[in-house]
Enzyme design. Structure first.
Site, PDB file in Angstrom:
ATOM      1  CB  SER A  71      -0.976   0.001   1.178  1.00 58.16           C
ATOM      2  OG  SER A  71      -2.046  -0.871   0.926  1.00 58.16           O
ATOM      3  CB  CYS A  72       4.417   2.107  -0.144  1.00 58.16           C
ATOM      4  SG  CYS A  72       5.038   1.890   1.526  1.00 58.16           S
TER       5      CYS A  72
END
Length: 368
Positions: A71-72
């Site tokens: 999810s970066c």
């Protein structure tokens, strides 16, 4: 096996404790391979890498090793969306259906761009019977999202759109930017100009550089928790779409490396994350990604408090996670996004600092 290979790279005077902490992650805290980068006032002061990119072969983590950052990726997608907002091509207050008419079906006509970016669209769980091939193909998933009804009344609560965020925001980027895909936009407008080693959709030619991902030792417990209540929002979101995605070895497959999932499967270096966020704070090589005004708009709190998917407090602006969601080390005017298992990228506006950390051994710790 935990690697004890010494890290390589840059550590400027005064930043020795960062190198000490990085070594401890490899030697004492279970990281197999990792990299860490810190920019301060527009220049790198820490750029470290070490450990193993692959255990069976003994391949060392190199300066150009890339790894999935989960999810970066949402933070990179948020930069893209906010660029288009600043350019007047997307409006956070405009209905998504203004740009994507099919999206209006099943009671979604009033859902705005801002709701999607701040996890308030009510579309955290994706309906429809999809396959992994559909996920990799893009169009079947966005068609399913456009056709479905919301999970809850849009705008009334926020719930982490773990996967759907990427397809919704990515489709908006695709439709308004003129690029063939969100990955193409990111390559041309963000990664390319800044020389970022970051891919949304890894070309097969880059496979030799990708670190092998190792699932968290307790990943099965997450699956068991979801299996105990398969119809819950948590289970549907974190195994979806269609129960196909879990934090296991499937992320090492060519199919999921090549797919474009703007929420979940960006691959890159710690340097790429730190450099991107540094370029949000000030020009790098003559290029600034977001102006002060754009950052003010992007980091205004739009969702705060208990999240209806995770059941814990989360704080979001326009796509960016905000404190305290970023963790205790981030200052009050920080913005960015963490990734499952331990990766993190963010910028601290007050300190002029940008940070990136990536690794290939996932961890799920109860204390975060």
């Amino acid at each position: 096996m935990t690697s004890t290979l010494a890290p390589d790279g840059l550590v400027e005077p005064g930043f020795g404790p960062v190198a000490d902490a990085f070594r401890a992650n490899l030697a004492d805290h279970g990281d197999v391979g990792a990299a860490c980068c810190v920019y301060l006032d527009g220049r790198p002061v820490v750029d470290l890498w070490g450990g193993l990119a692959d255990r069976p072969s003994g391949r060392s983590w190199a300066r150009d090793t890339i790894v999935i950052v989960f999810s970066c990726t949402k933070g990179v997608t948020a930069v893209a969306a906010n660029q288009l907002i600043a350019a007047g091509r997307l409006d956070p207050d405009e209905p998504i259906a203004s740009y994507w008419p099919e999206f209006a079906a099943n009671g979604k006509a009033a859902i705005t761009v801002g709701m999607a970016l701040s996890h308030r669209a009510g579309l955290a769980a994706i309906d429809g019977d999809l396959t992994l091939a559909d996920i990799a193909a893009w169009d079947p998933v966005v068609a399913a999202i456009a056709a479905q009804a919301p999970n809850w009344e849009p705008g009334t609560a926020h719930g982490y759109h773990s996967r759907s965020y990427g397809w919704i925001v990515g489709e908006l980027i695709r439709r308004v930017s003129g690029y063939a895909s969100p990955g193409a936009y990111i390559a041309a407008e963000i990664a390319g100009p800044l020389g970022l080693d970051f891919f949304l959709g890894v070309p097969e030619s880059q496979d030799a550089r990708v670190a092998t991902l190792y699932p968290a030792p307790n990943a099965a417990a997450l699956d068991e928790f979801a299996a105990a209540a398969p119809e819950s929002l948590f289970a549907r979101v974190f195994t979806g779409p269609s129960g196909l995605l879990r934090y296991d070895d499937q992320w090492n497959t060519r199919l999921l490396r090549a797919a474009e999932m703007p929420s979940s499967n960006g691959h890159g270096t710690a340097t790429a994350l730190a450099r991107m966020y540094a370029a949000c704070l000030q020009p790098l090589d003559g290029m600034r990604l977001l102006s002060h005004d754009a950052l003010d708009w992007a980091t205004e709190v739009r969702s705060d408090g208990p999240d209806v998917v995770l059941g814990q407090p989360l704080t979001f602006g326009l796509g960016f996670a905000l404190p305290p969601t970023l963790g205790p080390g981030a200052g009050p005017r920080s913005f960015g996004h963490p990734g499952a298992g331990g990766s993190l990228g963010y910028a601290d506006r007050d300190r002029g600092l940008a940070f990136g950390y990536v690794m290939n051994q996932m961890r799920f710790d109860a204390d975060g």
